[in-house]
Design an enzyme around this catalytic site. Structure first.
Site, PDB file in Angstrom:
ATOM      1  N   TYR A  17       1.637  -3.269  10.490  1.00 41.92           N
ATOM      2  CA  TYR A  17       1.708  -4.483   9.872  1.00 41.92           C
ATOM      3  C   TYR A  17      -0.255  -4.840  10.570  1.00 41.92           C
ATOM      4  CZ  TYR A  17       1.922  -8.925   6.745  1.00 41.92           C
ATOM      5  OH  TYR A  17       1.568  -9.497   6.196  1.00 41.92           O
ATOM      6  N   SER A  74      -4.198 -11.582   6.144  1.00 40.56           N
ATOM      7  CA  SER A  74      -2.934 -12.091   7.274  1.00 40.56           C
ATOM      8  C   SER A  74      -3.636 -12.754   8.535  1.00 40.56           C
ATOM      9  CB  SER A  74      -2.084 -11.516   7.617  1.00 40.56           C
ATOM     10  OG  SER A  74      -0.623 -11.699   8.211  1.00 40.56           O
TER      11      SER A  74
HETATM   12  P1  NAD Z   1       6.538 -10.761  -1.243  1.00 43.16           P
HETATM   13  O1  NAD Z   1       7.612  -9.089  -0.957  1.00 43.16           O
HETATM   14  O2  NAD Z   1       7.191 -11.720  -2.029  1.00 43.16           O
HETATM   15  O3  NAD Z   1       5.857  -9.656  -2.491  1.00 43.16           O
HETATM   16  C1  NAD Z   1       5.280  -8.656  -2.278  1.00 43.16           C
HETATM   17  C2  NAD Z   1       4.939  -8.000  -3.292  1.00 43.16           C
HETATM   18  O4  NAD Z   1       4.532  -6.685  -3.524  1.00 43.16           O
HETATM   19  C3  NAD Z   1       6.127  -8.047  -4.539  1.00 43.16           C
HETATM   20  O5  NAD Z   1       5.985  -7.914  -5.746  1.00 43.16           O
HETATM   21  C4  NAD Z   1       6.260  -6.476  -4.183  1.00 43.16           C
HETATM   22  O6  NAD Z   1       6.968  -5.899  -5.519  1.00 43.16           O
HETATM   23  C5  NAD Z   1       5.150  -5.605  -4.057  1.00 43.16           C
HETATM   24  N1  NAD Z   1       5.589  -4.532  -3.925  1.00 43.16           N
HETATM   25  C6  NAD Z   1       5.729  -3.722  -2.586  1.00 43.16           C
HETATM   26  N2  NAD Z   1       5.529  -2.583  -2.407  1.00 43.16           N
HETATM   27  C7  NAD Z   1       4.844  -2.290  -3.163  1.00 43.16           C
HETATM   28  C8  NAD Z   1       4.286  -1.216  -3.578  1.00 43.16           C
HETATM   29  N3  NAD Z   1       4.872   0.081  -3.272  1.00 43.16           N
HETATM   30  N4  NAD Z   1       3.064  -1.275  -4.854  1.00 43.16           N
HETATM   31  C9  NAD Z   1       3.283  -2.127  -5.701  1.00 43.16           C
HETATM   32  N5  NAD Z   1       4.303  -3.700  -5.183  1.00 43.16           N
HETATM   33  C10 NAD Z   1       4.312  -3.378  -4.768  1.00 43.16           C
HETATM   34  O7  NAD Z   1       5.817 -10.879  -0.007  1.00 43.16           O
HETATM   35  P2  NAD Z   1       4.640 -11.618  -0.241  1.00 43.16           P
HETATM   36  O8  NAD Z   1       4.783 -12.385   1.264  1.00 43.16           O
HETATM   37  O9  NAD Z   1       4.058 -12.663  -1.975  1.00 43.16           O
HETATM   38  O10 NAD Z   1       3.130 -11.180   0.609  1.00 43.16           O
HETATM   39  C11 NAD Z   1       2.013 -10.884  -0.710  1.00 43.16           C
HETATM   40  C12 NAD Z   1       1.221 -10.217   0.298  1.00 43.16           C
HETATM   41  O11 NAD Z   1       0.788 -11.250   1.540  1.00 43.16           O
HETATM   42  C13 NAD Z   1       1.697  -8.901   1.407  1.00 43.16           C
HETATM   43  O12 NAD Z   1       0.043  -8.257   1.588  1.00 43.16           O
HETATM   44  C14 NAD Z   1       1.625  -9.483   2.654  1.00 43.16           C
HETATM   45  O13 NAD Z   1       1.458  -8.876   4.042  1.00 43.16           O
HETATM   46  C15 NAD Z   1       0.707 -10.846   3.301  1.00 43.16           C
HETATM   47  N6  NAD Z   1       0.796 -12.122   3.492  1.00 43.16           N
HETATM   48  C16 NAD Z   1       2.203 -13.060   3.408  1.00 43.16           C
HETATM   49  C17 NAD Z   1       2.380 -13.615   4.315  1.00 43.16           C
HETATM   50  C18 NAD Z   1       3.777 -14.362   4.152  1.00 43.16           C
HETATM   51  O14 NAD Z   1       4.217 -15.381   5.293  1.00 43.16           O
HETATM   52  N7  NAD Z   1       4.904 -14.370   3.513  1.00 43.16           N
HETATM   53  C19 NAD Z   1       1.074 -13.976   5.306  1.00 43.16           C
HETATM   54  C20 NAD Z   1       0.294 -13.412   5.253  1.00 43.16           C
HETATM   55  C21 NAD Z   1      -0.235 -12.881   4.461  1.00 43.16           C
END
Ligand code: NAD
Length: 260
Positions: free
Chosen positions: A155, A142
């Site tokens: 986080y 991130s």
């Molecule tokens: P999201 O909530 O849409 O997706 C999260 C995914 O992780 C889902 O498929 C969920 O089922 C899965 N998950 C959660 N807990 C779990 C567990 N214990 N075991 C297995 N699967 C699990 O969120 P996202 O925004 O797509 O996030 C994906 C990644 O991207 C994360 O690591 C997040 O920190 C990172 N990220 C997101 C953003 C943003 O702005 N959305 C920015 C930077 C980084």
């Protein structure tokens, strides 16, 4: 180059992970999906990827906070998709609170899912990748793996940890045609961010549109959300032959967030 490769993408039932699954499947990769969700929704994702891209698609229900389930996911992938060439550590959760009120169980859960899960998965992947003399490991960190913000202690600690883990793994594997890189997205409009937008709108008694605007204005100079396809395309490049000498980096895709 990616045709016929097998990729495990953790947390790929929604958001960024699902976006990466589409791009890698489009490029000919077989996909092991993972993440939570209703079985009917997961079945629909599986059949869409299979029919649209003509690749094999499996699903592991491994809870990424449980090391034994992570190991079992690799065994399942080897059985169903014959090997593991690509590992995308993407599963992640968020919790926002001042540190003096931060629930201990939330800290433990975030460290387990956002950081320790990647350690367990990389540990399971390496023997397979060494045997194949090929591997691509991509950790979805991130912008918060590079800079801080208030009220996200767990986080940000986990995401900085992922960037450190990436460098260490890259150095250990540098001679083996196995690369390890981190991608550092800024705001991407997924379920994880939607909750933060809604919480902000409620706390400040403003509309969702205003909360979205303020979120971007505060951090992301482009004033636009990054699209999941952009993360997918960068992942695809890092998996390609052209990126074989790129290892140990933390690449921001953040509309300028970390340039300030
Ligand atoms: P999201 O909530 O849409 O997706 C999260 C995914 O992780 C889902 O498929 C969920 O089922 C899965 N998950 C959660 N807990 C779990 C567990 N214990 N075991 C297995 N699967 C699990 O969120 P996202 O925004 O797509 O996030 C994906 C990644 O991207 C994360 O690591 C997040 O920190 C990172 N990220 C997101 C953003 C943003 O702005 N959305 C920015 C930077 C980084």
């Amino acid at each position: 180059m990616l045709k016929g490769r097998s990729a495990i993408i953790t947390g790929s039932t929604s958001g960024i992970g699902l976006g990466i699954a589409h791009v890698l499947a489009y490029s000919g990769c077989n996909i092991m999906l993972n993440g939570f969700g209703e079985q009917s929704v997961i079945d629909a994702i599986k059949s869409k990827l299979t029919t649209k891209y003509q690749v094999s698609v499996g699903y592991s229900k491994a809870d990424m906070s449980k090391s034994d389930q992570i190991v079992a996911m690799f065994e399942q992938c080897e059985k169903e998709l014959s090997t593991v060439d690509i590992l995308i550590n993407n599963a992640g959760i968020q919790y926002v609170s001042p540190i003096d009120q931060f629930p201990v169980e939330k800290w433990d859960q975030i460290i387990a899912i956002n950081l320790s899960a990647a350690f367990h998965a990389i540990k399971a992947a390496i023997p397979i990748m060494k045997k194949n003399k090929f591997g691509r490991i991509i950790n979805i960190a991130s912008a918060h793996g590079l800079v801080g913000s208030p009220n996200k202690s767990a986080y940000i600690a986990a995401k900085h940890g992922i960037v450190g883990l990436t460098k260490s793994v890259a150095l250990e594997l540098a001679e083996l045609n196995i690369t390890c890189n981190a991608i550092c997205p800024g705001w991407v409009h997924t379920a994880l961010v939607q909750k933060q937008i809604e919480d902000r709108a409620k706390a400040e008694n403003i509309t969702i549109e205003k909360a979205e605007h303020d979120l971007l204005f505060e951090k992301q100079p482009s004033l636009k959300f990054v699209q999941v396809e952009e993360i997918g395309e960068t992942t695809k490049f890092l998996c390609s032959e052209g990126a074989k000498s790129i290892t140990g980096i933390a690449l921001p895709i953040d509309g300028g967030w970390t340039a300030r």
